[in-house]
Design a protein around this motif. Structure first.
Motif, PDB file in Angstrom:
ATOM      1  N   ASN A  61       0.852  -1.180   0.000  1.00 15.48           N
ATOM      2  CA  ASN A  61       0.000   0.000   0.000  1.00 15.48           C
ATOM      3  C   ASN A  61       0.893   1.236   0.000  1.00 15.48           C
ATOM      4  OD1 ASN A  61      -2.156   1.740   0.184  1.00 15.48           O
ATOM      5  ND2 ASN A  61      -2.489   1.399   2.368  1.00 15.48           N
ATOM      6  N   ALA A  62       0.641   2.160  -0.908  1.00 13.63           N
ATOM      7  CA  ALA A  62       1.417   3.402  -0.981  1.00 13.63           C
ATOM      8  C   ALA A  62       0.465   4.559  -1.235  1.00 13.63           C
ATOM      9  CB  ALA A  62       2.463   3.311  -2.093  1.00 13.63           C
ATOM     10  N   ARG A  63       0.538   5.571  -0.372  1.00 13.50           N
ATOM     11  CA  ARG A  63      -0.332   6.741  -0.482  1.00 13.50           C
ATOM     12  C   ARG A  63       0.440   8.004  -0.131  1.00 13.50           C
ATOM     13  NH1 ARG A  63      -5.381   6.578  -1.496  1.00 13.50           N
ATOM     14  NH2 ARG A  63      -6.524   4.669  -1.471  1.00 13.50           N
ATOM     15  N   LEU A  64      -0.030   9.133  -0.653  1.00 14.03           N
ATOM     16  CA  LEU A  64       0.526  10.415  -0.241  1.00 14.03           C
ATOM     17  C   LEU A  64       0.116  10.681   1.199  1.00 14.03           C
ATOM     18  CD1 LEU A  64      -0.253  12.663  -3.337  1.00 14.03           C
ATOM     19  CD2 LEU A  64       1.954  11.716  -2.676  1.00 14.03           C
ATOM     20  N   GLU A  65       1.029  11.210   1.994  1.00 16.49           N
ATOM     21  CA  GLU A  65       0.678  11.546   3.369  1.00 16.49           C
ATOM     22  C   GLU A  65      -0.284  12.732   3.366  1.00 16.49           C
ATOM     23  OE1 GLU A  65       3.066  11.689   7.403  1.00 16.49           O
ATOM     24  OE2 GLU A  65       3.478  13.465   6.191  1.00 16.49           O
ATOM     25  N   ASP A  66      -1.438  12.559   3.969  1.00 10.78           N
ATOM     26  CA  ASP A  66      -2.482  13.597   4.041  1.00 10.78           C
ATOM     27  C   ASP A  66      -2.846  14.168   2.673  1.00 10.78           C
ATOM     28  OD1 ASP A  66      -2.566  13.346   6.839  1.00 10.78           O
ATOM     29  OD2 ASP A  66      -0.922  14.776   7.069  1.00 10.78           O
ATOM     30  N   ASP A  67      -2.725  13.366   1.623  1.00 10.35           N
ATOM     31  CA  ASP A  67      -3.024  13.781   0.243  1.00 10.35           C
ATOM     32  C   ASP A  67      -2.232  15.010  -0.193  1.00 10.35           C
ATOM     33  OD1 ASP A  67      -4.837  11.703  -0.280  1.00 10.35           O
ATOM     34  OD2 ASP A  67      -6.460  12.807   0.697  1.00 10.35           O
ATOM     35  N   GLN A  68      -1.077  15.240   0.430  1.00  7.40           N
ATOM     36  CA  GLN A  68      -0.219  16.370   0.095  1.00  7.40           C
ATOM     37  C   GLN A  68       1.031  15.871  -0.621  1.00  7.40           C
ATOM     38  OE1 GLN A  68      -1.100  19.660   0.708  1.00  7.40           O
ATOM     39  NE2 GLN A  68      -3.021  18.649   1.228  1.00  7.40           N
ATOM     40  N   PRO A  69       1.524  16.598  -1.627  1.00  8.76           N
ATOM     41  CA  PRO A  69       2.727  16.167  -2.338  1.00  8.76           C
ATOM     42  C   PRO A  69       3.979  16.282  -1.469  1.00  8.76           C
ATOM     43  CG  PRO A  69       2.006  18.312  -3.126  1.00  8.76           C
ATOM     44  CD  PRO A  69       0.968  17.838  -2.162  1.00  8.76           C
ATOM     45  N   GLY A  70       4.975  15.442  -1.771  1.00 10.43           N
ATOM     46  CA  GLY A  70       6.267  15.507  -1.100  1.00 10.43           C
ATOM     47  C   GLY A  70       6.621  14.285  -0.280  1.00 10.43           C
ATOM     48  N   LYS A  71       5.602  13.528   0.170  1.00  9.29           N
ATOM     49  CA  LYS A  71       5.884  12.370   1.009  1.00  9.29           C
ATOM     50  C   LYS A  71       4.909  11.234   0.711  1.00  9.29           C
ATOM     51  CE  LYS A  71       6.794  13.162   5.324  1.00  9.29           C
ATOM     52  NZ  LYS A  71       6.612  13.444   6.777  1.00  9.29           N
ATOM     53  N   ILE A  72       5.483  10.050   0.452  1.00  9.36           N
ATOM     54  CA  ILE A  72       4.693   8.845   0.212  1.00  9.36           C
ATOM     55  C   ILE A  72       4.891   7.906   1.406  1.00  9.36           C
ATOM     56  CG2 ILE A  72       4.349   6.843  -1.285  1.00  9.36           C
ATOM     57  CD1 ILE A  72       5.672   8.524  -3.539  1.00  9.36           C
TER      58      ILE A  72
END
Length: 164
Positions: A63-74
């Protein structure tokens, strides 16, 4: 690695000298001004499972997602279920698909990374980073428009797109 605007590439995460691995958790930090992970219809980051935990009858969750739907961290979680046979050696863990969205230089690196065994005991580990350079767009088209033969020479217009 040098790339061009709008290129897509797989960021491959591999493991070396491992024994008894059942889970991997990590954060992948990337420069959002030059890179963006490719997202699927559900908003998850597009990934591929590697062969290290995946072969055989193992059930593996990636499972891979953006942290808090913000760019820069997966945020990535990779877990093995079922088969209790420990995975040993070296191999591919997972790949993440990125898209080049801007010019510049940056680094893809890991933070808060954790590798653990079946009893949730954490192994010490060292994670490498990757330097990325995204250049402008190369020449994408050249058009020569011939108007007629035998007439006065026409000006030839050469068109290309270069970012920046």
């Amino acid at each position: 690695m040098e790339l061009n605007m709008f290129d897509e590439f797989w960021f491959k995460v591999k493991i070396q000298s491992a024994h008894g691995v059942f889970a991997v958790e990590c954060q992948i930090l990337y420069p959002p001004d030059i890179l963006a992970p490719v997202l699927d219809a559900d908003g998850a980051v597009v990934t591929r499972l590697g062969t290290f935990l995946g072969p055989g009858d193992n059930e593996v969750m990636l499972n891979a997602r953006l942290e808090d739907d913000q760019p820069g961290k997966i945020i990535v979680a990779l877990n093995k279920f079922g088969d209790e046979t420990p995975n040993t050696g070296a191999g591919s863990l997972f790949d993440v698909l990125f898209h080049c969205v801007g010019e510049g230089e940056g680094e893809i690196r890991f933070a808060q990374s954790r590798i653990s065994d079946a009893e949730d005991k954490t192994f010490s580990s060292k994670w490498a980073s990757a330097k990325i350079k995204v250049a402008g767009i190369n020449i994408v088209s050249v058009d020569i428009d011939v108007v007629s033969r035998g007439a006065e020479p026409q000006e030839l217009e050469v068109m290309w797109d270069i970012a920046g």
